[in-house]
Write a protein that holds these residues in place. Sequence first.
Motif, PDB file in Angstrom:
ATOM      1  N   ARG A 190       1.503   2.264  10.065  1.00 44.04           N
ATOM      2  CA  ARG A 190       1.288   1.925   8.649  1.00 44.04           C
ATOM      3  C   ARG A 190       1.143   0.427   8.469  1.00 44.04           C
ATOM      4  O   ARG A 190       0.310  -0.042   7.675  1.00 44.04           O
ATOM      5  CB  ARG A 190       2.470   2.432   7.802  1.00 44.04           C
ATOM      6  CG  ARG A 190       2.482   3.937   7.594  1.00 44.04           C
ATOM      7  CD  ARG A 190       3.528   4.330   6.565  1.00 44.04           C
ATOM      8  NE  ARG A 190       3.628   5.787   6.464  1.00 44.04           N
ATOM      9  CZ  ARG A 190       4.451   6.531   7.170  1.00 44.04           C
ATOM     10  NH1 ARG A 190       5.295   5.946   8.039  1.00 44.04           N
ATOM     11  NH2 ARG A 190       4.463   7.840   7.031  1.00 44.04           N
ATOM     12  N   ARG A 191       1.954  -0.326   9.182  1.00 50.59           N
ATOM     13  CA  ARG A 191       1.846  -1.790   9.079  1.00 50.59           C
ATOM     14  C   ARG A 191       0.488  -2.286   9.573  1.00 50.59           C
ATOM     15  O   ARG A 191       0.029  -3.354   9.173  1.00 50.59           O
ATOM     16  CB  ARG A 191       2.978  -2.465   9.874  1.00 50.59           C
ATOM     17  CG  ARG A 191       4.356  -2.303   9.234  1.00 50.59           C
ATOM     18  CD  ARG A 191       5.356  -3.274   9.845  1.00 50.59           C
ATOM     19  NE  ARG A 191       5.643  -2.966  11.234  1.00 50.59           N
ATOM     20  CZ  ARG A 191       6.622  -2.167  11.627  1.00 50.59           C
ATOM     21  NH1 ARG A 191       7.403  -1.576  10.730  1.00 50.59           N
ATOM     22  NH2 ARG A 191       6.833  -1.948  12.911  1.00 50.59           N
ATOM     23  N   GLN A 192      -0.139  -1.496  10.447  1.00 47.98           N
ATOM     24  CA  GLN A 192      -1.446  -1.879  10.991  1.00 47.98           C
ATOM     25  C   GLN A 192      -2.599  -1.326  10.158  1.00 47.98           C
ATOM     26  O   GLN A 192      -3.757  -1.447  10.558  1.00 47.98           O
ATOM     27  CB  GLN A 192      -1.570  -1.369  12.434  1.00 47.98           C
ATOM     28  CG  GLN A 192      -0.571  -1.990  13.397  1.00 47.98           C
ATOM     29  CD  GLN A 192      -0.790  -3.482  13.554  1.00 47.98           C
ATOM     30  OE1 GLN A 192      -1.919  -3.945  13.522  1.00 47.98           O
ATOM     31  NE2 GLN A 192       0.288  -4.239  13.711  1.00 47.98           N
ATOM     32  N   GLY A 193      -2.300  -0.709   9.027  1.00 44.93           N
ATOM     33  CA  GLY A 193      -3.365  -0.253   8.137  1.00 44.93           C
ATOM     34  C   GLY A 193      -3.725   1.205   8.261  1.00 44.93           C
ATOM     35  O   GLY A 193      -4.698   1.654   7.654  1.00 44.93           O
ATOM     36  N   PHE A 194      -2.987   2.010   9.051  1.00 45.88           N
ATOM     37  CA  PHE A 194      -3.248   3.434   9.197  1.00 45.88           C
ATOM     38  C   PHE A 194      -2.294   4.226   8.311  1.00 45.88           C
ATOM     39  O   PHE A 194      -1.234   3.738   7.916  1.00 45.88           O
ATOM     40  CB  PHE A 194      -3.098   3.873  10.653  1.00 45.88           C
ATOM     41  CG  PHE A 194      -4.108   3.238  11.568  1.00 45.88           C
ATOM     42  CD1 PHE A 194      -5.386   3.755  11.679  1.00 45.88           C
ATOM     43  CD2 PHE A 194      -3.778   2.112  12.322  1.00 45.88           C
ATOM     44  CE1 PHE A 194      -6.315   3.175  12.513  1.00 45.88           C
ATOM     45  CE2 PHE A 194      -4.703   1.518  13.161  1.00 45.88           C
ATOM     46  CZ  PHE A 194      -5.985   2.060  13.261  1.00 45.88           C
ATOM     47  N   GLU A 195      -2.660   5.466   8.018  1.00 42.77           N
ATOM     48  CA  GLU A 195      -1.834   6.328   7.174  1.00 42.77           C
ATOM     49  C   GLU A 195      -1.511   7.613   7.945  1.00 42.77           C
ATOM     50  O   GLU A 195      -2.298   8.565   7.941  1.00 42.77           O
ATOM     51  CB  GLU A 195      -2.578   6.680   5.874  1.00 42.77           C
ATOM     52  CG  GLU A 195      -2.828   5.480   4.962  1.00 42.77           C
ATOM     53  CD  GLU A 195      -1.530   4.870   4.461  1.00 42.77           C
ATOM     54  OE1 GLU A 195      -0.517   5.610   4.392  1.00 42.77           O
ATOM     55  OE2 GLU A 195      -1.523   3.671   4.138  1.00 42.77           O
ATOM     56  N   PRO A 196      -0.381   7.682   8.650  1.00 38.17           N
ATOM     57  CA  PRO A 196      -0.025   8.893   9.391  1.00 38.17           C
ATOM     58  C   PRO A 196       0.217  10.064   8.446  1.00 38.17           C
ATOM     59  O   PRO A 196       0.791   9.913   7.367  1.00 38.17           O
ATOM     60  CB  PRO A 196       1.269   8.515  10.120  1.00 38.17           C
ATOM     61  CG  PRO A 196       1.316   7.005  10.067  1.00 38.17           C
ATOM     62  CD  PRO A 196       0.627   6.615   8.813  1.00 38.17           C
ATOM     63  N   GLY A 197      -0.251  11.239   8.864  1.00 31.90           N
ATOM     64  CA  GLY A 197      -0.015  12.445   8.080  1.00 31.90           C
ATOM     65  C   GLY A 197       1.307  13.096   8.467  1.00 31.90           C
ATOM     66  O   GLY A 197       2.094  12.556   9.247  1.00 31.90           O
TER      67      GLY A 197
END
Length: 417
Positions: A379-386
């Motif tokens: 998330r800190r790297q700009g991704f959104e884990p499901g």
Amino acid sequence: MSGSPKYHTVSSGEIRRRQAEEARRRREEQRREKERQRQAAALERAREAALARADEVARRVAAVRQEASRAGLAGDHVAENRLERAREEIRSAADRAAVGAAATVAEQVERSLVDLRQRIDAHQREQAQARVEAVAAQLAELPAGVRERYDRGGAEECDELIATARRYAGKAPAKSDVRVETAAQAVREHLDRVLARRAEDVARTTAAREAAEEVYHRFAELRADAEQARVPLPDEDGINARLRDVVTAVQQGDAARVLGALPELTRLVDRAEAALDGHIDRVIERRELLNSIISALPEAGFTVDRESFTQREDGAMALRAGSADGQQFAVLLRDGADNATEVLYTTDTMQEAAVTGDGKAGECGSLLSVIDRIGEQTRRQGFEPGTVRWDDDDDDQPPPAHSVPNARPATPRGTTR
């Protein structure tokens, strides 16, 4: 809780999407630059061909002018001056259309040679046989094969008329004038038709060749992009087969066949380009996501085994890590539904539980803890884990966390080391 692999789906955030768009924009700029370079090279080739053609016609103009001089006619420098001006325009032309417009002067001057020869013939009217031969020389301005190719009927008619004029010149020179005039008129019309049709054929063939070259260069660039990204180029074999057919048609000078095949070939290349760009975008995103996971594993107590990295032909990536207490961890990133990136996780204890059937909730909880740490980092790297899901029936699982290949796997270009 089931002793199965665990994975979740990760989609790009706004930052990742902007970065992907920027990457695609740079690729498009590179392609436009290559197109500009090809256009410049094509313009230079067109100039060279047009200048060579003008020089060829200039040599023939000089030769015909010398014949006129020997026959007692005043020299005509208009054609030579027109050719020189045309050469200047060709050298300064800014595009191929301008080159083609200037190059038409050579064709016009070439046609004027027929009229100049007829002036010579008129001056030699008293020598009927010589006049007949001069008409025959007009016909020889172009090779017989070229004339037959573009106007077979006219070529046969001219041969018959000249043969008749020769017979009259030898037997009744006073009656040969009409036959010679008829033959000369037929020759002029025949050569005009041949030159016009040849020019059309050359233009059509050139257009077909250039269009085929453009498609070929596009395909070659896509293939290079695919090789650099280590992903397959969609429909590469099918496009290659169609390109071979087009190349054969170009070599045979079959412009109609080339132009007929290009629309479908272009559509195939367009589709391959769109699919490849999407695949490259996903591979780039997957590599960046893997880097984020690698960054998170030390915080979870795992040391990454960078030598274990593998990338499959479909773009899926796998990596292993180990903890100080001997626990082994493996992760696999692959395409999921709707082109979303899917991440599968497993540990060696979970693999053993899957084999013995005695999986414990604590093992799953421990893995979930690691997955949560990874999720925070991504998330800190700009991704959104499901949401983490469980699937016992998934055949495409990460390699066993404790397995070590006999040989060191190859590390593809562009991966983080």
